[in-house]
Design a protein around this motif. Structure first.
Motif, PDB file in Angstrom:
ATOM      1  N   PHE A 203     -41.236  60.073 -14.852  1.00 51.57           N
ATOM      2  CA  PHE A 203     -40.169  61.050 -15.063  1.00 51.57           C
ATOM      3  C   PHE A 203     -41.057  62.108 -16.052  1.00 51.57           C
ATOM      4  O   PHE A 203     -41.801  61.579 -16.979  1.00 51.57           O
ATOM      5  CB  PHE A 203     -38.711  60.829 -15.726  1.00 51.57           C
ATOM      6  N   GLU A 204     -40.549  63.253 -16.095  1.00 54.49           N
ATOM      7  CA  GLU A 204     -40.999  64.329 -17.069  1.00 54.49           C
ATOM      8  C   GLU A 204     -39.747  64.688 -17.963  1.00 54.49           C
ATOM      9  O   GLU A 204     -38.809  64.949 -17.312  1.00 54.49           O
ATOM     10  CB  GLU A 204     -41.729  65.471 -16.572  1.00 54.49           C
ATOM     11  N   VAL A 205     -40.058  64.634 -19.089  1.00 52.09           N
ATOM     12  CA  VAL A 205     -38.810  64.885 -20.128  1.00 52.09           C
ATOM     13  C   VAL A 205     -39.202  66.281 -20.960  1.00 52.09           C
ATOM     14  O   VAL A 205     -40.196  66.235 -21.418  1.00 52.09           O
ATOM     15  CB  VAL A 205     -38.491  63.784 -20.926  1.00 52.09           C
ATOM     16  N   GLN A 243     -43.556  63.108 -21.744  1.00 45.24           N
ATOM     17  CA  GLN A 243     -42.823  63.995 -22.519  1.00 45.24           C
ATOM     18  C   GLN A 243     -43.935  64.695 -23.507  1.00 45.24           C
ATOM     19  O   GLN A 243     -45.009  63.988 -24.124  1.00 45.24           O
ATOM     20  CB  GLN A 243     -41.866  63.617 -23.724  1.00 45.24           C
ATOM     21  N   GLY A 244     -43.536  66.005 -23.958  1.00 41.59           N
ATOM     22  CA  GLY A 244     -44.870  66.704 -24.795  1.00 41.59           C
ATOM     23  C   GLY A 244     -45.694  67.539 -24.016  1.00 41.59           C
ATOM     24  O   GLY A 244     -46.568  68.192 -24.627  1.00 41.59           O
ATOM     25  N   THR A 245     -46.036  67.337 -22.584  1.00 40.91           N
ATOM     26  CA  THR A 245     -46.788  68.068 -21.893  1.00 40.91           C
ATOM     27  C   THR A 245     -46.906  69.501 -22.127  1.00 40.91           C
ATOM     28  O   THR A 245     -47.990  70.154 -22.077  1.00 40.91           O
ATOM     29  CB  THR A 245     -46.600  67.678 -20.400  1.00 40.91           C
ATOM     30  N   ALA A 246     -45.706  70.203 -22.127  1.00 40.87           N
ATOM     31  CA  ALA A 246     -45.810  71.585 -22.441  1.00 40.87           C
ATOM     32  C   ALA A 246     -46.368  71.961 -23.812  1.00 40.87           C
ATOM     33  O   ALA A 246     -46.387  73.173 -23.981  1.00 40.87           O
ATOM     34  CB  ALA A 246     -44.242  72.170 -22.350  1.00 40.87           C
ATOM     35  N   ALA A 250     -49.255  64.097 -25.257  1.00 42.04           N
ATOM     36  CA  ALA A 250     -49.328  63.154 -24.019  1.00 42.04           C
ATOM     37  C   ALA A 250     -48.552  62.022 -24.307  1.00 42.04           C
ATOM     38  O   ALA A 250     -48.885  60.882 -24.382  1.00 42.04           O
ATOM     39  CB  ALA A 250     -50.800  62.715 -23.861  1.00 42.04           C
ATOM     40  N   GLY A 251     -47.223  62.364 -24.966  1.00 42.38           N
ATOM     41  CA  GLY A 251     -46.186  61.281 -25.068  1.00 42.38           C
ATOM     42  C   GLY A 251     -46.075  60.365 -23.843  1.00 42.38           C
ATOM     43  O   GLY A 251     -45.745  60.910 -22.706  1.00 42.38           O
ATOM     44  N   ARG A 252     -45.690  59.164 -24.273  1.00 43.99           N
ATOM     45  CA  ARG A 252     -45.396  58.143 -23.214  1.00 43.99           C
ATOM     46  C   ARG A 252     -44.243  57.308 -23.750  1.00 43.99           C
ATOM     47  O   ARG A 252     -44.536  56.576 -24.721  1.00 43.99           O
ATOM     48  CB  ARG A 252     -46.555  57.271 -22.686  1.00 43.99           C
ATOM     49  N   VAL A 253     -43.187  57.177 -23.166  1.00 44.99           N
ATOM     50  CA  VAL A 253     -41.949  56.210 -23.584  1.00 44.99           C
ATOM     51  C   VAL A 253     -41.863  55.127 -22.582  1.00 44.99           C
ATOM     52  O   VAL A 253     -41.636  55.442 -21.263  1.00 44.99           O
ATOM     53  CB  VAL A 253     -40.602  57.140 -23.501  1.00 44.99           C
TER      54      VAL A 253
END
Length: 278
Positions: A203-205, A243-246, A250-253
């Protein structure tokens, strides 16, 4: 004057400067609320935390969490970062899990290999989003209402309302207009397509906060999203959210449901250590 232990950490990333930064001040007993707020305003990070002696005998430590403008009862990346700093100071938990005391109550944190993971707190508000609010959310995100596949209240403290879009590309293309719906935190999620997006995450958040900024990686939102997505059968019991891509991060949860508990895990990297003089 007092010199207190100070950490600046990067949470939800194993590589420094790719996650969500957090300032942690330990041995903070004696700093009043006004002082804590002033320090959080000065660091100007999304959150600054203060480690205190617990009030509850079953807790290992008490944490207070401040944005530059207000105190939060709970937040995810401050929970993992605060625990990381507490352990780095040489403390040992009373039991197998670390028990954090905060405004939302007691939160369990466990070691998950090289990561830490917290047990998602119960939602304070869930259920369908009112049609008028949903319309304003769509306008705020710059999309048509038909682009929103589903929406739910997902509030575990910060006040999140969550919307599901159809694709990662749609999430990354969002340009939020904060003037349309000020003061309402909005979380947006969409599934990855393995053929198009790869297999690093499912998923992307994106998280748009009440103060109009975008949060790089958000534990509280991912915790509430997981309760919704897994409960509704949209997500599997174990998945990874990017999350944080934008924002160039390069966050990963790492999400895992074990029995009735949903665990929200991530890496923590230490970037700065030292003391703060008060």
């Amino acid at each position: 004057m007092r010199k207190l232990p100070f950490y600046q950490l990067d949470v939800f990333s194993s590589a420094p400067f790719k996650g969500n930064p957090l300032a942690v001040i330990a041995e903070a007993d004696g700093i009043d609320e006004r002082g804590m707020q002033a320090i959080a305003n000065w660091t100007n990070l999304s959150e600054t935390t203060f480690l205190l002696q617990p009030k509850d005998a079953t807790a290992d430590y008490h944490v207070r969490i401040f944005t530059p403008a207000r105190e939060l009862p709970f937040a995810g990346h401050p929970t993992l970062g605060s625990c990381h700093a507490w352990l780095a100071l040489g403390h040992k938990p009373k039991a197998d899990a670390v028990i954090q005391e905060c405004g939302a109550g007691l939160v369990r944190i466990k070691r998950d290999g090289t990561r830490l993971a917290f047990a998602a707190p119960p939602l304070r508000r869930s259920g369908n989003v009112e049609p008028d609010l949903l319309s304003r959310i769509a306008a705020s995100l710059g999309v048509g209402e038909q682009a929103i596949k589903a929406a739910q209240w997902a509030d575990n403290g910060p006040g999140w309302v969550a919307v599901l879009l159809g694709s990662r590309a749609e999430v990354l293309a969002l340009k939020r207009d904060g003037t349309v719906l000020p003061d309402q935190p909005i979380g947006v999620v969409a599934p990855w397509d393995a053929a198009r997006d790869g297999g690093e995450a499912e998923f992307e958040v994106r998280a748009f906060t009440a103060r109009g900024a975008e949060d790089p990686v958000t534990g509280s939102l991912n915790a509430s999203l997981a309760q919704w997505l897994i409960g509704a059968g949209i997500a599997k019991p174990r998945y990874v959210a990017a999350q944080g891509t934008a924002l160039g991060r390069a966050g990963r949860v790492h999400v895992a449901r074990e029995g009735e508990v949903i665990w929200i895990g991530g890496d923590v990297a230490t970037c700065v250590t030292g003391t703060i003089t008060l």
